[in-house]
Design a protein around this motif. Sequence first.
Motif, PDB file in Angstrom:
ATOM      1  N   GLU B 105       0.832  -1.209   0.000  1.00  0.00           N
ATOM      2  CA  GLU B 105       0.000   0.000   0.000  1.00  0.00           C
ATOM      3  C   GLU B 105       0.865   1.257   0.000  1.00  0.00           C
ATOM      4  OE1 GLU B 105      -3.787   0.281   0.414  1.00  0.00           O
ATOM      5  OE2 GLU B 105      -3.195  -1.451  -0.788  1.00  0.00           O
ATOM      6  N   ASN B 108       2.264   1.859  -3.376  1.00  0.00           N
ATOM      7  CA  ASN B 108       1.219   2.419  -4.248  1.00  0.00           C
ATOM      8  C   ASN B 108       1.019   3.901  -3.968  1.00  0.00           C
ATOM      9  OD1 ASN B 108       0.846  -0.101  -5.218  1.00  0.00           O
ATOM     10  ND2 ASN B 108      -1.060  -0.505  -4.136  1.00  0.00           N
ATOM     11  N   TYR B 111       3.829   6.019  -5.481  1.00  0.00           N
ATOM     12  CA  TYR B 111       3.722   6.158  -6.936  1.00  0.00           C
ATOM     13  C   TYR B 111       2.483   6.952  -7.326  1.00  0.00           C
ATOM     14  CZ  TYR B 111       7.421   2.832  -8.040  1.00  0.00           C
ATOM     15  OH  TYR B 111       8.618   2.224  -8.194  1.00  0.00           O
ATOM     16  N   GLY B 112       1.586   7.162  -6.383  1.00  0.00           N
ATOM     17  CA  GLY B 112       0.326   7.844  -6.678  1.00  0.00           C
ATOM     18  C   GLY B 112      -0.755   6.832  -6.965  1.00  0.00           C
ATOM     19  N   LYS B 113      -1.497   6.488  -5.936  1.00  0.00           N
ATOM     20  CA  LYS B 113      -2.446   5.381  -6.078  1.00  0.00           C
ATOM     21  C   LYS B 113      -3.579   5.747  -7.035  1.00  0.00           C
ATOM     22  CE  LYS B 113      -5.107   2.051  -3.598  1.00  0.00           C
ATOM     23  NZ  LYS B 113      -5.693   1.522  -2.449  1.00  0.00           N
ATOM     24  N   SER B 114      -3.885   4.798  -7.905  1.00  0.00           N
ATOM     25  CA  SER B 114      -4.963   5.029  -8.866  1.00  0.00           C
ATOM     26  C   SER B 114      -6.315   4.924  -8.162  1.00  0.00           C
ATOM     27  CB  SER B 114      -4.840   3.999  -9.985  1.00  0.00           C
ATOM     28  OG  SER B 114      -6.063   3.783 -10.578  1.00  0.00           O
ATOM     29  N   LYS B 116      -9.204   3.955  -9.381  1.00  0.00           N
ATOM     30  CA  LYS B 116      -9.988   2.767  -9.723  1.00  0.00           C
ATOM     31  C   LYS B 116      -9.416   1.495  -9.094  1.00  0.00           C
ATOM     32  CE  LYS B 116     -11.529   4.342 -14.241  1.00  0.00           C
ATOM     33  NZ  LYS B 116     -11.224   4.200 -15.662  1.00  0.00           N
ATOM     34  N   ALA B 117      -8.206   1.592  -8.531  1.00  0.00           N
ATOM     35  CA  ALA B 117      -7.524   0.390  -8.054  1.00  0.00           C
ATOM     36  C   ALA B 117      -8.270  -0.238  -6.888  1.00  0.00           C
ATOM     37  CB  ALA B 117      -6.104   0.731  -7.633  1.00  0.00           C
ATOM     38  N   PHE B 118      -7.911  -1.485  -6.619  1.00  0.00           N
ATOM     39  CA  PHE B 118      -8.541  -2.239  -5.541  1.00  0.00           C
ATOM     40  C   PHE B 118      -8.179  -1.639  -4.187  1.00  0.00           C
ATOM     41  CE2 PHE B 118      -8.084  -5.672  -2.426  1.00  0.00           C
ATOM     42  CZ  PHE B 118      -9.391  -6.103  -2.384  1.00  0.00           C
ATOM     43  N   TYR B 120      -8.563  -2.250  -0.015  1.00  0.00           N
ATOM     44  CA  TYR B 120      -8.927  -3.234   1.010  1.00  0.00           C
ATOM     45  C   TYR B 120     -10.050  -2.736   1.904  1.00  0.00           C
ATOM     46  CZ  TYR B 120      -4.996  -6.221  -0.080  1.00  0.00           C
ATOM     47  OH  TYR B 120      -4.145  -7.059  -0.708  1.00  0.00           O
TER      48      TYR B 120
END
Lengths: 273, 155
Positions: B105, B108, B111-114, B116-118, B120
């Motif tokens: 996490e 992520n 890097y800059g979390k997307s 649309k990504a999953f 938790y």
Amino acid sequence: MNFGKILRRADALHWQLTRDYAFKSDLKIKWVRPEKIPCTKPEKSGDLGKLPAVNEKEFLLDYNNSKELQRADSTVQSLFQLGNNRLGDTSRYLREQMIKDVQRHPLDYGSMEVKLAKMTVRIRIMQEQLDKFPRNTKLKVALKELIDKRKKFLKYLRRWDYRRFEWMLEKLDLVYKPPPAEFHWITRKESLQKLTDAHCEKIKEERLAEYRNLLNKQKIPFLEDAIKKMEFVRREQIDLDIPITVTEEQIADFKKELEFLTSQRDLQLEDKE
Amino acid sequence: MASRGAILLGQCMPCIKKNASKIRIRRMELDKNLNMYFKKEEFFFAHDPEKVCKTGDIVLIRELPQRLTRLISHEIEKVVYPMGDITDPLTGKKVVVGKYRDQIEEANRLYGKSEKAFDYEKAPPRGRLEGTRDFTHGETYIKYHEDGKDQPFAV
């Protein structure tokens, strides 16, 4: 001693009953062999979804944001449209779209989700191609291998991270069925055996249910009778001054059960009406 | 035999019985002829009316003092490792393959979390796709008969 031989002497018995080998069933069970679905078809590979429709006027992937192209002549522009280029360019465009839907961050091109998305797009494009050119054997083999590989990766993901696996199934519109425990060819004999077993099981269930209904119907009259008799016995015992064996609690219990059963019966009758 | 209340560690298998879970116990058995150990599987049915354990979970089962039915001889003691939701016993953190979940996490996030990504936190617990997309809760079989009805577990 062979009972078959003894029985065969009695002429009244049918020959089928006395034979002790190659028994042929009298039941009218019809077996229909399931049609073979090739493993490359979407029904078998688990692809519920289809590829999104592509706008043919869209520019190629690398020229999407080019300002020069937007200012250019319409003939030049048409050279860079998806519809006027190879299928590979369209599939690259679709792949990029699918990856963007599932990737963890903008630079993620190696996680399991991205791998699965890439494979799914390729599989769906190959399936469309195979529908057009069914005799392209190399394509067929590659497709089969890719489907198997995706299934293996899904199996891994399920073991590693179950909720992510479920999320992936929804995102990519897939169905996951685990492989059956053992492989066997489908034969007429074995299938008929299974169908006969199921038939026998069904008959057994039906008869048991019938018998259960019969017993349940007898419950209310029995309880009414039992309460009357118990009350009589209790009265007699009190009158004759002998030790009382039937308590009022026992009678109350029976009455309660009777009430419950009658209320249930009334409810069922109401439902039917 | 019955009174000792032995505890066994096994894996939950797909099972159609209600009120019970099928547990596979794997042991190694010595083949004296080859002088080699081979896997030996034993199956037990454990009483589980609320279906605490799902297919693939690693569970502890305890022997009942008396058999409940002809099949059920054990009860579920504890779900040790739910499948696909592993906790590291030393640190108590969640693990995915070789990395801690919070390390992933964190990467992520850097890097800059997307969007649309999953995620938790938003993800519902396991089991919502049972019977629609995910058919691992039952045993699949090779389709042997075409009866016009839908056979979800036929492969």
